[in-house]
Design a protein around this motif. Sequence first.
Motif, PDB file in Angstrom:
ATOM      1  N   SER A  17       0.910  -1.060  -0.004  1.00  0.00           N
ATOM      2  CA  SER A  17      -0.118  -0.135   0.132  1.00  0.00           C
ATOM      3  C   SER A  17       1.011   1.165  -0.088  1.00  0.00           C
ATOM      4  CB  SER A  17      -1.007   0.098   1.200  1.00  0.00           C
ATOM      5  OG  SER A  17      -0.198   0.181   2.408  1.00  0.00           O
ATOM      6  N   HIS A  18       0.216   2.352  -0.119  1.00  0.00           N
ATOM      7  CA  HIS A  18       0.894   3.658  -0.296  1.00  0.00           C
ATOM      8  C   HIS A  18       0.831   4.097   1.320  1.00  0.00           C
ATOM      9  CE1 HIS A  18       2.419   7.279  -1.950  1.00  0.00           C
ATOM     10  NE2 HIS A  18       1.845   7.843  -1.083  1.00  0.00           N
ATOM     11  N   PRO A  19       1.763   4.815   1.865  1.00  0.00           N
ATOM     12  CA  PRO A  19       1.631   5.288   3.295  1.00  0.00           C
ATOM     13  C   PRO A  19       0.183   6.036   3.730  1.00  0.00           C
ATOM     14  CG  PRO A  19       3.819   5.728   2.474  1.00  0.00           C
ATOM     15  CD  PRO A  19       2.897   5.109   1.401  1.00  0.00           C
ATOM     16  N   ASP A  20      -0.189   5.555   4.630  1.00  0.00           N
ATOM     17  CA  ASP A  20      -1.453   6.129   5.074  1.00  0.00           C
ATOM     18  C   ASP A  20      -2.849   5.602   4.326  1.00  0.00           C
ATOM     19  OD1 ASP A  20      -0.821   7.860   7.202  1.00  0.00           O
ATOM     20  OD2 ASP A  20      -0.372   9.665   5.833  1.00  0.00           O
ATOM     21  N   ALA A  21      -2.657   4.591   3.591  1.00  0.00           N
ATOM     22  CA  ALA A  21      -3.912   3.937   3.026  1.00  0.00           C
ATOM     23  C   ALA A  21      -4.677   3.191   4.023  1.00  0.00           C
ATOM     24  CB  ALA A  21      -3.329   3.117   1.867  1.00  0.00           C
ATOM     25  N   THR A  24      -1.488  -0.467   8.410  1.00  0.00           N
ATOM     26  CA  THR A  24      -1.203  -0.423  10.070  1.00  0.00           C
ATOM     27  C   THR A  24      -2.631  -0.986  10.598  1.00  0.00           C
ATOM     28  OG1 THR A  24       0.413   1.016   9.854  1.00  0.00           O
ATOM     29  CG2 THR A  24      -0.379   0.169  12.237  1.00  0.00           C
ATOM     30  N   THR A  25      -3.777  -0.120  10.439  1.00  0.00           N
ATOM     31  CA  THR A  25      -5.040  -0.291  10.676  1.00  0.00           C
ATOM     32  C   THR A  25      -5.590  -1.630  10.397  1.00  0.00           C
ATOM     33  OG1 THR A  25      -5.475   2.020  10.377  1.00  0.00           O
ATOM     34  CG2 THR A  25      -7.415   0.717  11.191  1.00  0.00           C
ATOM     35  N   LYS A  47       4.435   1.941  14.831  1.00  0.00           N
ATOM     36  CA  LYS A  47       4.119   3.027  13.852  1.00  0.00           C
ATOM     37  C   LYS A  47       3.989   4.547  14.616  1.00  0.00           C
ATOM     38  CE  LYS A  47       1.025   4.882  10.711  1.00  0.00           C
ATOM     39  NZ  LYS A  47       0.950   4.854   9.236  1.00  0.00           N
ATOM     40  N   HIS A  89       7.077   3.981   4.529  1.00  0.00           N
ATOM     41  CA  HIS A  89       7.617   5.185   5.162  1.00  0.00           C
ATOM     42  C   HIS A  89       9.054   5.496   4.821  1.00  0.00           C
ATOM     43  CE1 HIS A  89       3.450   5.491   7.119  1.00  0.00           C
ATOM     44  NE2 HIS A  89       3.503   4.173   6.506  1.00  0.00           N
ATOM     45  N   ASN A 139     -10.324   0.684   0.871  1.00  0.00           N
ATOM     46  CA  ASN A 139     -10.298   1.203   2.295  1.00  0.00           C
ATOM     47  C   ASN A 139     -11.168   2.712   2.456  1.00  0.00           C
ATOM     48  OD1 ASN A 139     -10.534   0.910   5.002  1.00  0.00           O
ATOM     49  ND2 ASN A 139      -8.091   1.651   5.194  1.00  0.00           N
ATOM     50  N   LYS A 140     -11.752   2.820   3.400  1.00  0.00           N
ATOM     51  CA  LYS A 140     -11.994   4.194   3.963  1.00  0.00           C
ATOM     52  C   LYS A 140     -13.300   4.709   3.077  1.00  0.00           C
ATOM     53  CE  LYS A 140      -7.538   5.972   4.953  1.00  0.00           C
ATOM     54  NZ  LYS A 140      -6.590   6.898   5.213  1.00  0.00           N
ATOM     55  N   ASP A 142     -16.074   4.895   4.485  1.00  0.00           N
ATOM     56  CA  ASP A 142     -16.779   5.737   5.406  1.00  0.00           C
ATOM     57  C   ASP A 142     -16.593   7.146   5.332  1.00  0.00           C
ATOM     58  OD1 ASP A 142     -14.084   5.148   6.312  1.00  0.00           O
ATOM     59  OD2 ASP A 142     -14.602   6.203   8.462  1.00  0.00           O
ATOM     60  N   ARG A 143     -15.659   7.506   4.324  1.00  0.00           N
ATOM     61  CA  ARG A 143     -15.554   8.899   3.966  1.00  0.00           C
ATOM     62  C   ARG A 143     -16.044   9.149   2.782  1.00  0.00           C
ATOM     63  NH1 ARG A 143      -9.319  10.156   5.433  1.00  0.00           N
ATOM     64  NH2 ARG A 143      -9.448   9.938   7.636  1.00  0.00           N
ATOM     65  N   SER A 254     -14.241  -0.466   5.434  1.00  0.00           N
ATOM     66  CA  SER A 254     -13.378   0.511   6.195  1.00  0.00           C
ATOM     67  C   SER A 254     -12.541  -0.424   7.404  1.00  0.00           C
ATOM     68  CB  SER A 254     -14.560   1.541   6.728  1.00  0.00           C
ATOM     69  OG  SER A 254     -14.032   2.087   7.722  1.00  0.00           O
ATOM     70  N   ALA A 255     -11.438  -0.349   7.380  1.00  0.00           N
ATOM     71  CA  ALA A 255     -10.610  -1.161   8.144  1.00  0.00           C
ATOM     72  C   ALA A 255     -10.775  -0.546   9.596  1.00  0.00           C
ATOM     73  CB  ALA A 255      -9.108  -0.695   7.941  1.00  0.00           C
ATOM     74  N   ILE A 256     -10.855   0.931   9.810  1.00  0.00           N
ATOM     75  CA  ILE A 256     -10.906   1.399  11.152  1.00  0.00           C
ATOM     76  C   ILE A 256     -12.296   1.092  11.846  1.00  0.00           C
ATOM     77  CG2 ILE A 256     -11.905   3.583  10.732  1.00  0.00           C
ATOM     78  CD1 ILE A 256      -9.633   4.818  12.579  1.00  0.00           C
TER      79      ILE A 256
END
Length: 526
Positions: A17-21, A24-25, A47, A89, A139-140, A142-143, A254-256
Amino acid sequence: MTINNEVARRRTFAIISHPDAGKTTLTEKLLMYAGAIHIAGSVKARKASRHATSDWMEIEKQRGISVASSVMQMEYRGCVINLLDTPGHQDFSEDTYRVLTAVDAALMVIDAANGVETQTLRLLEVCRARNTPILTFINKMDREVRDPLDLIDEIERTLGMATAPFTWPVGMGRHFHGVYDLQQACMRVFQPGADRAGTDDEVITQLDDPAIQARFGENLAYAQQEIDLIKGASPEFDREAFLAGQQTPVFFGSAINNFGVREILDALVDLAPSPDSRQAMQREVRPNETKFSGVVFKIQANMNPAHRDRIAFARICSGQFKRGMSLRVVRSGKDVRTSTVVSFLSQRREILETAYPGDIIGIPNHGTLQLGDTLTEGEALQFTGLPFFAPEIFQTVEIADPLRSKQLKLGLTQLGEEGAIQVFRPHIGNTLLLGAVGALQFEVVTHRLKHEYGVPARIAPAKYQLARWVTSDDPRELQRFIEANAHRIAYDAVDAPTFLASFGAELSVAEENWKRIQFHKLREHA
Ligand code: GDP
């Protein structure tokens, strides 16, 4: 249990993945399902430490954690799942690429707001070169994100791979209502909340029920239109194409919020391959052979610089590992002891009793093991395919005190063996050139040269931007090329000639003018 069973229930994968995708979550949530929460904690700690500072000293302090969380193992539905971390990173390096040679599948995580990003592309290129099967998690949701059809289109276009959506989102952002499961023909309703177990989703099968239509309104109607489109336009999931790296199953979530995560684990179990045969120079090696074989794909310097001990990460390719067994390093003919081999099951490194193909073992050593080494019970095998990657950043290295040049050479050779950096000797002149794919590597190398080898070295940016290993069927043609481009030629650690360029255009010109020379971005371990 027989070795066949153990092989069949292994899944070894990495997340790209690209950072912040959300890597980690997602990793945390995957581990949570398997009850390995203590590891999930360390993933987060690692992290956090990374984000707190870009200072190399701090990163070094974290090395213990980073060794422990670089391979994670979990059990799910009777399968043993190995998840290999791909350092990203600031510590993006060749290791990141090489880890991908030790897995049987990759999970690509895409931020639905950003689509396919640069680092994902770079890592995917490595997977493509090996036809590694790819699963995709968008992912995400929910945004407020991009249109799902648009994302699918981008994946197909930029990655040159067909998609087979397994789930499809109903709405997004504040109106994210869940996903439609195309396989099961039902909708799983989204509920926000980070600590949900994720097993109690509301499932709706009667989507044409007016009450349901009213509940989700136009979002459902829109999703249904898109699903019809997708069904018409996309081919069905084709496992052969997936295993050949030509088609990727796609999941939204949504991973989070721990939504869509279990589907990923199920897909790993149901779709991803178990360890397969691996090619050695001498023959193909099947995973269920009785004799052990493995290949070293990563070397990590250990905590104590005074002892220069290292941990070699080896992937088991065949047979069973048993603690105490004697393993032959085929390159040198030496044996290594395995009484202190470690697993990465938890934050504490644990002594390992037994392991199977697909598993990763950590072998402490003082330099007996090198990248690409094959380990066997005695058979002369050499696995192929551990690549070296053309560096993307170059620096020159000089020392103030010429009397230390021997130490500099020793230090650079050893750091080169670990794969921390690539060292090039120019065809003309004496200034050594260092190459890496990530900028942090230079900091690491100067720090370690000073503290472990007592050589304060000065590094400065070099004028080069890219490198290609050069070969030719005709040795005289290669020699002519080298002479004609003498000021742009350097030799790597195994004396392979490399063409260096300051701009992409220089490479194009050389390729145009020298048709009988091949320019390579990868060099396989010889
Ligand atoms: P990594 O750099 O790929 O490991 O990404 P992280 O897992 O650290 O996530 C980056 C940021 O995105 C963090 O602030 C996460 O909380 C956030 N994030 C991860 N998954 C989701 C998600 O599903 N929805 C939203 N809204 N944020 C998320």
